[in-house]
Design a protein around this motif. Structure first.
Motif, PDB file in Angstrom:
ATOM      1  N   ALA A  30       0.826  -1.211   0.000  1.00 32.29           N
ATOM      2  CA  ALA A  30       0.000   0.000   0.000  1.00 32.29           C
ATOM      3  C   ALA A  30       0.860   1.262   0.000  1.00 32.29           C
ATOM      4  O   ALA A  30       0.618   2.189  -0.789  1.00 32.29           O
ATOM      5  CB  ALA A  30      -0.927  -0.012   1.222  1.00 32.29           C
ATOM      6  N   LEU A  31       1.861   1.304   0.885  1.00 33.37           N
ATOM      7  CA  LEU A  31       2.705   2.500   0.964  1.00 33.37           C
ATOM      8  C   LEU A  31       3.511   2.704  -0.316  1.00 33.37           C
ATOM      9  O   LEU A  31       3.592   3.822  -0.838  1.00 33.37           O
ATOM     10  CB  LEU A  31       3.642   2.404   2.170  1.00 33.37           C
ATOM     11  CG  LEU A  31       2.968   2.491   3.548  1.00 33.37           C
ATOM     12  CD1 LEU A  31       4.000   2.294   4.653  1.00 33.37           C
ATOM     13  CD2 LEU A  31       2.258   3.831   3.724  1.00 33.37           C
ATOM     14  N   SER A  32       4.110   1.638  -0.820  1.00 32.12           N
ATOM     15  CA  SER A  32       4.891   1.763  -2.054  1.00 32.12           C
ATOM     16  C   SER A  32       3.978   2.100  -3.233  1.00 32.12           C
ATOM     17  O   SER A  32       4.360   2.863  -4.126  1.00 32.12           O
ATOM     18  CB  SER A  32       5.684   0.476  -2.322  1.00 32.12           C
ATOM     19  OG  SER A  32       4.823  -0.651  -2.375  1.00 32.12           O
ATOM     20  N   GLY A  33       2.764   1.548  -3.219  1.00 31.82           N
ATOM     21  CA  GLY A  33       1.810   1.871  -4.279  1.00 31.82           C
ATOM     22  C   GLY A  33       1.386   3.326  -4.243  1.00 31.82           C
ATOM     23  O   GLY A  33       1.260   3.975  -5.283  1.00 31.82           O
ATOM     24  N   LEU A  34       1.176   3.861  -3.048  1.00 29.89           N
ATOM     25  CA  LEU A  34       0.809   5.275  -2.923  1.00 29.89           C
ATOM     26  C   LEU A  34       1.951   6.171  -3.427  1.00 29.89           C
ATOM     27  O   LEU A  34       1.709   7.201  -4.062  1.00 29.89           O
ATOM     28  CB  LEU A  34       0.484   5.605  -1.460  1.00 29.89           C
ATOM     29  CG  LEU A  34      -0.835   5.032  -0.933  1.00 29.89           C
ATOM     30  CD1 LEU A  34      -0.929   5.233   0.578  1.00 29.89           C
ATOM     31  CD2 LEU A  34      -2.028   5.677  -1.629  1.00 29.89           C
TER      32      LEU A  34
END
Length: 205
Positions: A30-34
């Motif tokens: 999620a964080l890397s995708g954001l």
């Protein structure tokens, strides 16, 4: 279950290991995708090792999340079936929101809200994996599929992130004792009877 014990087993070690592996992989994905999704959030990539690292490892974080979720699905799909009493529970969910649990049908191992969230997350993960694969190897995919994936992937990510935020809130602040069950594997008898009365009766025999 030891009838003399003050606690009963809520989740086995294998169940908890799969859950926490899934949680860690989801947070990373999620964080890397954001960071990859919005220039305003690209600063997150600095925390995760830089843009190149994030671009390379984001898909693998997603794959790891899907594998761990698949193990959870295998373990819990049977318990997550929506039954008639779950539909009644959902129709009266407003009573759950105001702590009137006794006015609801007794919950099994998972209540109806947990079941709905489980299926939402499972469906979201399937769409994320499929659309993510298209974006991972765009040179092999037709243009229409790439365009669809560009829309589907962030949409399903938002759904999944919202579901996880709700899950964390319910498992910590809203229902004290639930987090300990997933962390240590055991809950008190009082907690089990209060929040999952049907499961408690079945477990107690």
């Amino acid at each position: 279950m030891d009838p003399k014990s003050a606690t009963i087993e809520r989740f086995s070690f294998a169940e908890r290991a799969a859950h926490w592996l899934s949680a860690m992989a989801f947070v990373y994905a999620a964080l890397s995708g954001l960071a990859l999704w919005s220039p305003r959030l690209y600063w997150i990539s600095d925390v995760l090792g830089g843009g190149v690292t994030v671009r390379g490892w984001h898909p693998w974080g997603g794959v790891l999340f899907f594998v761990a979720l698949g193990i959870m699905f295998r373990n819990w799909a049977h318990d997550m079936r929506i039954e008639a009493e779950d539909r009644e529970w959902l129709a009266n969910v407003h009573r759950f929101a105001v702590n009137e649990d006794k006015a609801l049908p007794p919950a099994g191992r998972f209540n109806a809200g947990q079941k709905v969230l489980f299926w939402i997350q499972s469906v979201s993960a399937a769409f994320l994996l499929a659309s993510g694969a298209v974006l991972w190897f765009p040179e092999w995919m037709p243009r229409g599929l790439r365009l669809a994936a560009v829309l589907i992937h962030p949409t399903m990510a938002v759904v999944a992130i919202a579901g996880i935020i709700l899950h964390v809130y319910m498992g910590t602040a809203a229902i004290p004792g639930a987090f300990r069950g997933m962390l240590r594997g055991f809950v008190t008898r009082e907690w089990a009877e209060s929040h999952h009365a049907k499961w408690y009766r079945e477990t107690k025999g």
